[in-house]
Design an enzyme around this catalytic site. Structure first.
Site, mmCIF file in Angstrom:
data_model
loop_
_atom_site.group_PDB
_atom_site.id
_atom_site.type_symbol
_atom_site.label_atom_id
_atom_site.label_comp_id
_atom_site.label_asym_id
_atom_site.label_seq_id
_atom_site.Cartn_x
_atom_site.Cartn_y
_atom_site.Cartn_z
ATOM 1 N N ASN A 1 0.541 5.682 0.709
ATOM 2 C CA ASN A 1 -0.149 6.843 0.579
ATOM 3 C C ASN A 1 0.778 8.003 0.595
ATOM 4 O O ASN A 1 1.515 8.372 -0.399
ATOM 5 C CB ASN A 1 -1.020 6.968 1.597
ATOM 6 C CG ASN A 1 -0.698 6.892 3.193
ATOM 7 O OD1 ASN A 1 -0.315 5.710 3.592
ATOM 8 N ND2 ASN A 1 -0.922 7.853 3.956
ATOM 9 N N ASP A 2 1.016 8.849 1.265
ATOM 10 C CA ASP A 2 1.717 10.282 1.304
ATOM 11 C C ASP A 2 3.134 10.033 0.885
ATOM 12 O O ASP A 2 3.684 9.067 1.241
ATOM 13 C CB ASP A 2 1.744 10.788 2.632
ATOM 14 C CG ASP A 2 0.493 10.901 3.431
ATOM 15 O OD1 ASP A 2 -0.715 10.468 2.807
ATOM 16 O OD2 ASP A 2 0.391 11.512 4.404
ATOM 17 N N TRP B 1 0.927 -1.105 -0.126
ATOM 18 C CA TRP B 1 -0.015 -0.103 -0.090
ATOM 19 C C TRP B 1 1.016 1.365 0.087
ATOM 20 O O TRP B 1 1.683 1.191 0.618
ATOM 21 C CB TRP B 1 -0.815 0.082 1.252
ATOM 22 C CG TRP B 1 -1.382 1.205 1.844
ATOM 23 C CD1 TRP B 1 -0.701 2.306 2.393
ATOM 24 C CD2 TRP B 1 -2.737 1.767 1.666
ATOM 25 N NE1 TRP B 1 -1.630 3.101 2.637
ATOM 26 C CE2 TRP B 1 -2.811 3.044 2.014
ATOM 27 C CE3 TRP B 1 -3.811 1.198 0.805
ATOM 28 C CZ2 TRP B 1 -4.156 3.911 1.850
ATOM 29 C CZ3 TRP B 1 -4.895 1.924 0.914
ATOM 30 C CH2 TRP B 1 -5.149 3.224 1.378
ATOM 31 N N SER C 1 3.966 10.105 8.302
ATOM 32 C CA SER C 1 4.824 11.030 7.251
ATOM 33 C C SER C 1 5.564 12.089 7.973
ATOM 34 O O SER C 1 5.705 12.219 9.018
ATOM 35 C CB SER C 1 3.600 11.500 6.621
ATOM 36 O OG SER C 1 2.780 10.863 5.736
ATOM 37 N N ARG D 1 1.597 15.994 13.794
ATOM 38 C CA ARG D 1 2.114 15.126 12.896
ATOM 39 C C ARG D 1 2.629 15.757 11.671
ATOM 40 O O ARG D 1 2.036 16.948 11.325
ATOM 41 C CB ARG D 1 1.410 13.592 12.680
ATOM 42 C CG ARG D 1 0.128 14.066 11.888
ATOM 43 C CD ARG D 1 -0.783 12.634 11.605
ATOM 44 N NE ARG D 1 -2.085 12.869 11.065
ATOM 45 C CZ ARG D 1 -2.888 13.034 11.870
ATOM 46 N NH1 ARG D 1 -2.843 13.102 12.952
ATOM 47 N NH2 ARG D 1 -4.148 13.241 11.158
ATOM 48 N N ASP D 2 3.478 14.938 10.763
ATOM 49 C CA ASP D 2 3.785 15.431 9.580
ATOM 50 C C ASP D 2 4.792 16.501 9.662
ATOM 51 O O ASP D 2 4.474 17.760 8.918
ATOM 52 C CB ASP D 2 2.517 15.738 8.611
ATOM 53 C CG ASP D 2 1.601 14.548 8.579
ATOM 54 O OD1 ASP D 2 1.886 13.374 9.072
ATOM 55 O OD2 ASP D 2 0.412 14.760 8.299
ATOM 56 N N GLU E 1 -3.324 18.394 7.812
ATOM 57 C CA GLU E 1 -2.104 17.189 7.785
ATOM 58 C C GLU E 1 -1.173 17.761 6.652
ATOM 59 O O GLU E 1 -1.440 18.547 5.608
ATOM 60 C CB GLU E 1 -2.868 15.797 7.143
ATOM 61 C CG GLU E 1 -3.910 15.390 8.117
ATOM 62 C CD GLU E 1 -4.541 13.772 7.756
ATOM 63 O OE1 GLU E 1 -4.535 13.739 6.494
ATOM 64 O OE2 GLU E 1 -4.634 13.172 8.469
ATOM 65 N N TRP F 1 -8.918 9.724 0.857
ATOM 66 C CA TRP F 1 -9.222 8.806 2.021
ATOM 67 C C TRP F 1 -10.409 8.259 1.741
ATOM 68 O O TRP F 1 -10.725 7.329 2.412
ATOM 69 C CB TRP F 1 -8.773 9.553 3.394
ATOM 70 C CG TRP F 1 -7.460 9.239 3.546
ATOM 71 C CD1 TRP F 1 -6.541 10.508 3.923
ATOM 72 C CD2 TRP F 1 -6.496 8.220 4.145
ATOM 73 N NE1 TRP F 1 -5.198 9.903 4.220
ATOM 74 C CE2 TRP F 1 -5.279 8.734 4.301
ATOM 75 C CE3 TRP F 1 -6.993 7.020 4.071
ATOM 76 C CZ2 TRP F 1 -4.304 7.801 4.690
ATOM 77 C CZ3 TRP F 1 -5.626 6.000 4.262
ATOM 78 C CH2 TRP F 1 -4.562 6.398 4.652
HETATM 79 C C1 FRU Z 1 -2.402 11.788 5.530
HETATM 80 C C2 FRU Z 1 -1.908 11.192 6.620
HETATM 81 C C3 FRU Z 1 -0.934 11.834 7.548
HETATM 82 C C4 FRU Z 1 -0.241 10.746 8.445
HETATM 83 C C5 FRU Z 1 -0.344 9.610 7.268
HETATM 84 C C6 FRU Z 1 -0.275 8.213 7.830
HETATM 85 O O1 FRU Z 1 -2.727 11.099 4.327
HETATM 86 O O2 FRU Z 1 -3.207 10.895 7.357
HETATM 87 O O3 FRU Z 1 -1.310 12.908 8.102
HETATM 88 O O4 FRU Z 1 0.970 11.041 8.763
HETATM 89 O O5 FRU Z 1 -1.463 9.788 6.401
HETATM 90 O O6 FRU Z 1 -0.414 7.377 6.780
#
Ligand code: FRU
Length: 444
Positions: A18-19, A16, A77, A142-143, A185, A259
């Protein structure tokens, strides 16, 4: 099920995605780390950073994932910087890469941690003093995105979800500076050239979803315009820009997903795709003050394997001008009032994805109501009436990215058509609108 593995967009070999994370240019390579889970079904407590490198932002080499989950939590992230002067003390004279990421604990606590690499990002050592920012009570913290601020000679970190700014001399000890007053985020903050003015402004990105333009003095951000939409389509999120890119260029990439349905979209033995990398700048505009311009990086042109240049009359005849599932169309639209016109992509008798000008609603549009699949339906529009619009559309197995007006208006979306839906045709509902300079480039 058709095979939706992209032919020229970045996707993980398995698992998988994502970011985008840890985007940094170092020793001739663009690094692309990304939120990766070994299973195509995401599990937030088992996130790593997947890894790939590229010399041209167009062709990517997959490398083993790094930063496995540990006692402090899952690896969410974050970013990476080139600590060439060894401000962190992690390295010898040559410096190295430092990553800052979120440790997401099972309790929900979120804290920022560091890791360092002295072998061009291939292997990483987590800092023994982790976490460096946050405590066991903090949530939605976060991030981290870190950059070097030249004028004040220190590192700056912006963190979500309510945006907060911190400063550090050594990447280990962080002092709170200010709160810009926005929330998202994956925030990002960077200077951009205003085209034709020889002036720079700062862009604050709200997760790649919206942006504000303003001033940053090394301590606080003051918005002068926005927030505006970054992308008018549904599937562009969690963008991050590369630090230390050559020639001061600012390039970002986003997760081509949402999402709301990301966990359910068809997989291709892996799940999750990145957008194409986009080079950013600002342009003065009447309606919005300074507006963000996103242009596909010029390196994308190196993926063209064949070009078709039909005559204008042929291109706008309504007959299929191309059949395929991975290509770029360039054109200038000449829309008439009260007409809908543009291109039908991935079309068959039953399916089509439309992109163009809607003179009834009064603006540009992207329509995936009949693109196939049921998860991702929708019509997306943005107001505006002009006599000509330049357009570049990038089509891949499961996606469309349309750049109007030299990158001023962008629509990014996933589509899941049948394998046979391959026609590219022009349409004008009342037959009066036209297009000129139509080119089709097959991409691999
Ligand atoms: C954004 C997010 C971030 C987080 C990550 C987790 O898509 O929700 O805020 O760090 O994905 O996978």
């Amino acid at each position: 099920m058709p095979d939706y593995r992209p032919l020229y967009h970045f996707a993980p070999p398995t698992g998988w995605l994502n970011d985008p994370n840890g985007l940094v240019y170092h020793a001739g390579e663009y690094h692309l780390f990304y939120q990766w889970c070994p299973d195509v079904n995401v599990d937030g407590m088992r996130m790593y950073w997947g890894h790939a490198v590229s010399r041209d932002l167009a062709r990517w080499e997959h490398l083993p994932a790094v930063l496995e989950p540990d006692a402090l939590g899952s690896i969410w992230s974050g970013c990476a910087v080139d600590d060439a002067k060894n401000t962190s003390g992690f390295f010898g004279a040559g410096g190295g890469l430092v990553a800052a990421f979120t440790h997401h604990a099972a309790s929900g606590a979120e804290r920022q941690s560091l890791a360092h690499s002295s072998d061009r990002g291939r292997t990483w050592t987590k800092f023994a003093g982790n976490p460096v920012l946050g405590d066991e009570a903090t949530r939605n913290f976060r991030d981290p995105k870190v950059f070097w601020h030249e004028q004040t000679g220190r590192w700056i970190m912006i963190v979500g979800v309510p945006h907060k700014l911190y400063a550090s001399a050594n990447l280990r000890d962080w002092t709170f500076l200010s709160a810009p007053g926005f929330s998202s985020e994956c925030p990002d903050l960077f200077p951009l050239e205003v085209e034709g003015r020889g002036e720079r402004k700062w862009l604050l990105s709200l997760g790649g979803y919206r942006y504000a333009v303003g001033r940053f003095d090394g301590t606080s951000f003051a918005a002068e315009g926005g927030p505006h939409m970054v992308d008018n389509g549904p599937d562009f999120y969690a963008t991050q820009s590369w630090e230390h890119a050559p020639d001061g260029r600012r390039v970002w990439i986003g997760w081509l997903n949402h999402w709301r349905y990301a966990r359910e979209v068809p997989d291709f033995g892996a799940r999750g795709v990145m957008s194409i990398p986009r080079e950013l700048s600002l342009q003065p505009s009447d309606e919005r003050g300074l507006r963000l311009i996103q242009r596909p990086v010029r390196e994308m042109e190196s993926l063209r394997v064949e070009t078709l240049s039909p005559a204008d009359a042929e291109a706008t005849s309504g007959r299929a001008i191309y059949r395929g599932d991975a290509y770029e169309v360039e054109a200038t639209l000449l829309p008439e009032e009260w007409d809908r016109c543009g291109f039908r992509l991935r079309a068959s008798g039953a399916q089509e994805t439309r992109v163009g000008y809607d003179g009834v609603a009064g603006g540009l549009f992207f329509d995936r109501e009949r693109s196939g699949g049921t998860l991702t339906r929708g019509y997306y529009g943005v107001l505006g009436r002009k006599k000509r619009y330049t357009l570049r559309v990038f089509v891949d197995r499961g996606s469309v990215e349309a750049f109007f007006d030299d990158g001023a208006t962008v629509f990014s979306a996933q589509i899941f058509p049948d394998a046979e839906a391959l026609d590219l045709t022009w349409f004008s509902e009342n037959g009066k609108s036209g297009a000129e300079g139509v080119r089709v480039h097959a991409l691999r």
